[in-house]
Design a protein around this motif. Structure first.
Motif, short mmCIF file in Angstrom:
data_model
loop_
_atom_site.label_atom_id
_atom_site.label_comp_id
_atom_site.label_asym_id
_atom_site.label_seq_id
_atom_site.Cartn_x
_atom_site.Cartn_y
_atom_site.Cartn_z
N ASP A 104 40.88 54.11 35.08
CA ASP A 104 39.67 54.56 34.38
C ASP A 104 38.40 53.98 34.99
O ASP A 104 37.52 53.50 34.27
N GLY A 105 38.28 53.95 36.29
CA GLY A 105 37.07 53.44 36.93
C GLY A 105 36.98 51.94 37.00
O GLY A 105 35.89 51.38 37.16
N ALA A 106 38.10 51.26 36.88
CA ALA A 106 38.10 49.80 36.97
C ALA A 106 37.63 49.36 38.35
O ALA A 106 37.92 50.00 39.35
N THR A 107 36.89 48.25 38.37
CA THR A 107 36.40 47.73 39.64
C THR A 107 37.23 46.51 40.05
O THR A 107 37.50 45.63 39.23
N GLU A 113 47.74 39.40 34.48
CA GLU A 113 46.29 39.20 34.49
C GLU A 113 45.67 40.03 35.61
O GLU A 113 44.50 40.39 35.55
N THR A 114 46.47 40.28 36.65
CA THR A 114 45.94 40.93 37.84
C THR A 114 46.90 42.01 38.33
O THR A 114 48.12 41.79 38.35
N VAL A 115 46.35 43.17 38.69
CA VAL A 115 47.15 44.25 39.28
C VAL A 115 46.70 44.41 40.74
O VAL A 115 45.51 44.56 41.01
N VAL A 150 43.65 45.74 47.24
CA VAL A 150 42.71 45.73 46.12
C VAL A 150 43.33 44.95 44.96
O VAL A 150 44.49 45.14 44.63
N SER A 151 42.52 44.08 44.38
CA SER A 151 42.98 43.25 43.27
C SER A 151 42.11 43.55 42.05
O SER A 151 40.88 43.42 42.12
#
Lengths: 383, 373
Positions: B197-200, B156-158, B171-172
């Protein structure tokens, strides 16, 4: 089989410091020619100095001249001596095994007679196992001791006997009764024999590099009094097997090339080092760290009353092969054509390693025999 | 009264070994492990693992973890390796869970994974193929691809860490904001590509001692623990098999040539377990760069020798999918390359060894990191 991690206690760390300070004063680094592990020079004076500190026969009871110290404390002293390349040859065998055998199987009279001088670093022992027709198949020894008045008369030949020309006593495995069908381990006995005995002849078997370590010891009707039989006649095999366990798994089985590696680093100081050489120091430090932790855990097990014979055999088999691997890695990296008479101490040591280390996986039981002992243990079979 | 003081002992609760061993022993059958490889995950095993709280062991309770020491988490990982449990225990707990807790970032529900640092690119755990820009308002935008991210497809989280010690940032990123391309390692474990790809994501400064290097060390320690378990189990399989397999009228374990493989593999099993336990002990007490580096290098080399010995002793049977040896050998070949190759850790150790010089070399071997001070 389980190697439980252990670490040194405060007092054990203090002992390590004390040994390091002793060595730094006695044998300043760079100012002495290091020996290669237990194949060390014989120096009665050095042995006496160690004994004065209580570091020879240290795990023997004080009642018999020892210091009531532990296997781990002995491990600490031995590892520092060996990594320093100290001349521990004179007391080596007595300290590692013969003292233990006499304590465990000998009479009070023998303990009184032998253990205090062993602990004073006075007595050097040779080991009489191999014969011309008996090497790995040790139970086939045929040197005989026959009954006489108040003692035994010995005839036969022991070979590849290290340092018999310098030592005082000989602990020998001899046949006292003929081999029985189906029980080749019966009829063997252990004897303490004075190397100055009449009829005992010592002649050199030159080592491959011409040096003198090995001897042939021939017995011509040598008389050995009853009081020099260790334990019960006929129990020699069992006693000898116990003795061999003291030979295994200690720092002497993995530290032999250390002083060579250390000297390379000393000589390389101040000059740019190739990455491959730097990486090798890192790799060697890591492996030594791992093997040392295994070996130390064996010493701790002994102090806890265990008899870690499988663990000891595994460490010895691995450690002696590792010693050869270290030398091979150095050989692959070093451009110089080193020789025993090179100007560089490192090169002299490396040449000596190359020539003498094939023996490391042979002495005290070949690695093939050790594998057989260890694998039986792994399979839960009697060794 | 001694002059030198021995540190306090590090003790692992036996109940942890017992509980985790029993859980994996029941769930991680040969068939279950194979099925996880075929489908790319084992949600049922992961769920059962989470019910014990082991998924967040050594993550502080105040950060939503289960508490416990690093040494205890390492013991669980050793058992993960021993049973080839197909779960991201390290990523979710002592790696990702640790980073989030250290940075004080909220831990979202679901599985957490970590972008492994690339050795050559100090400072940024994503390597040179991706980058991060901090917005200054507690958010960050990531771009590019992160490679070999364990179990990203199920996460669910990187989590990643960038910057250098003292100025680094954790950074999560929600996995839903990323494009995940599945990729297996040699054991069929997910090691996916994450395209940001520009993930926030949410960003927070990491405290002193938390950076890509520290993550690299913890990751290496996690692999050593897994490898210790796998080698031990592989050896046990080999002893059993060679005692059962009869050729020339007797079990093949009676042949000296086969015994050699048993002995060599047993030595490496003992060596790596010792390395894992000593490194875990020291890392539980504080920084342990020498012990972790030495343990990973020793484990990498031992994995090479032990897999060779065990495969040889098994003969053709070990080359089949129906027999479980490959669950361990293929994992060992994969883990050997994760969190630092032989070359990487040799170089790190070489710097330490040459740095202490000739007189310091043996003290380094006996006292480890403490001798570097």
């Amino acid at each position: 089989m389980r190697f439980t991690p252990t670490e040194l206690t405060g007092p054990e760390l203090d002992l390590q410091t004390e040994v390091r300070e002793f060595l730094a004063a006695e044998l300043p680094p760079g100012a002495h020619e290091p020996c290669l592990g237990m194949a060390a020079d014989h120096d009665r004076e050095f042995s006496a100095k160690m004994a004065a500190r209580g570091w020879v026969g240290m795990a023997l009871p004080s009642r018999w001249g020892g210091s009531d110290r532990t296997a781990v404390q002995r491990f600490i002293v031995v590892e520092e001596m060996l990594r320093w390349g100290a001349p521990v040859g004179h007391h080596w065998v007595a300290d590692r095994q013969t003292g233990n055998v006499i304590l465990k199987f000998g009479s009070d009279e023998q303990r009184e007679r032998f253990l205090p001088p062993i602990c004073r670093g006075e007595l050097g022992f040779s080991i009489g196992m191999s014969e011309p027709d008996s090497g790995s198949d040790l139970a086939s020894v045929s040197t005989r001791a026959e009954r006489a008045d108040d003692g035994w008369v010995v005839n036969g030949t022991k070979i590849w006997t290290s340092n018999a020309h310098m030592n005082d006593w000989f602990i020998c495995l001899l046949r006292t009764a003929p081999m029985e069908d189906g029980n080749k381990h019966a009829g063997l006995s252990q004897f303490l024999i004075d190397l100055q005995s009449p009829g005992l002849e010592i002649s050199p078997i030159p080592f491959l590099d011409g040096s003198h370590h090995f001897n042939e010891v021939t017995f011509h009707d040598v008389f050995v009094p009853d009081v020099n039989v260790v334990g019960q006649p006929g129990m020699g095999w069992h006693q000898n097997t116990t003795e061999m366990a003291y030979e295994r798994g200690g720092p002497d089985r993995w530290l032999s090339p250390f002083s060579t590696v250390e000297q390379l680093l000393r000589e390389a100081a101040g000059t740019p080092m190739e990455d491959a050489v730097s990486d090798l120091f890192g790799e060697l430090a890591a492996r030594w760290w791992g093997i040392r932790n295994l070996s130390l855990s064996v010493a701790r097990l002994i102090d806890e009353g265990e008899a870690p014979s499988v663990e000891s055999a595994l460490v010895k088999e691995m450690g002696t092969r590792y010693e050869q691997e270290v030398v091979e890695k150095l050989v692959q990296l070093i451009d110089e054509e080193y020789s025993p008479e090179s100007e560089s101490l490192f090169e002299r040591l490396l040449a000596q390693c190359v020539v003498t280390f094939p023996g490391n996986t042979i002495r005290g039981g070949t690695i093939e025999i050790l594998r057989s002992v260890a694998s039986k243990g792994l399979q839960g079979l009697p060794a | 009264m001694s002059v030198r003081i021995a540190p306090e002992p590090v003790v692992v609760d036996e109940l942890i070994t017992e509980t985790a061993g029993r859980l994996f022993g029941e769930l991680c059958t040969h068939e279950a492990v194979q099925a996880a490889e075929d489908s790319g995950g084992a949600p049922d095993i992961w769920e059962a693992f989470c019910e014990t709280g082991f998924d967040l062991i050594a993550v502080p309770e105040e950060a939503g973890g289960s508490g416990g020491t690093l040494a205890e988490a390492i013991e669980v990982l050793r058992l993960v390796g021993y049973h080839s449990a197909p779960i991201p225990a390290a990523e979710n707990g002592i790696l990702g869970g640790w980073l989030l807790a250290q940075a004080g970032l909220e831990r979202p529900d679901g599985l957490v994974t970590v972008v492994p640092p690339r050795a050559a690119d100090g400072g940024w755990s994503g390597g040179e193929t991706c980058s991060v820009s901090l917005n200054g308002d507690g958010t960050a935008v990531l771009s590019g691809d992160a490679h070999r991210v364990p179990w990203a497809r199920s996460a669910e989280t990187v989590v990643c860490v960038c910057g250098f010690d003292g100025t680094s940032t954790v950074v999560s990123v929600p996995a839903s904001e990323c494009t995940i391309t599945p990729l297996p390692n040699m054991a069929g474990e997910p090691r996916d590509t994450v395209s940001f790809d520009g993930a926030t994501g949410r960003a927070a400064p990491a405290p002193h001692g938390v950076d890509a290097d520290a993550l690299a060390q913890r990751g290496a320690l996690s692999r050593v623990a897994l490898m210790a378990g796998a080698i031990e189990k592989m050896c046990q399989l080999t002893v059993s098999y060679t005692n059962e397999r009869v050729q020339f009228g007797r079990p093949v374990a009676r042949f000296q040539a086969v015994q050699q493989h048993l002995v060599w593999a047993a030595q490496d099993a003992a060596l790596v377990r010792m390395a894992a336990e000593v490194a875990a002990r020291e890392a539980t007490r504080g920084d342990a760069p020498f012990e972790i580096a030495a343990a990973k290098l020793v484990a990498n080399q031992a994995a090479a020798r032990a897999t060779k010995a065990c495969h040889q002793a098994h003969g053709a049977m070990g080359m089949t999918q129906e027999y479980p040896l490959h669950h361990f050998s293929r994992r060992l070949w994969s883990w050997r390359k994760e969190y630092g190759s032989d070359a990487h850790w040799s170089a790190v150790l070489g710097q330490m060894a040459t740095g202490v010089g000739a007189d310091g070399l043996y003290p380094l071997i006996t006292s480890g990191t403490a001798a570097l001070a």
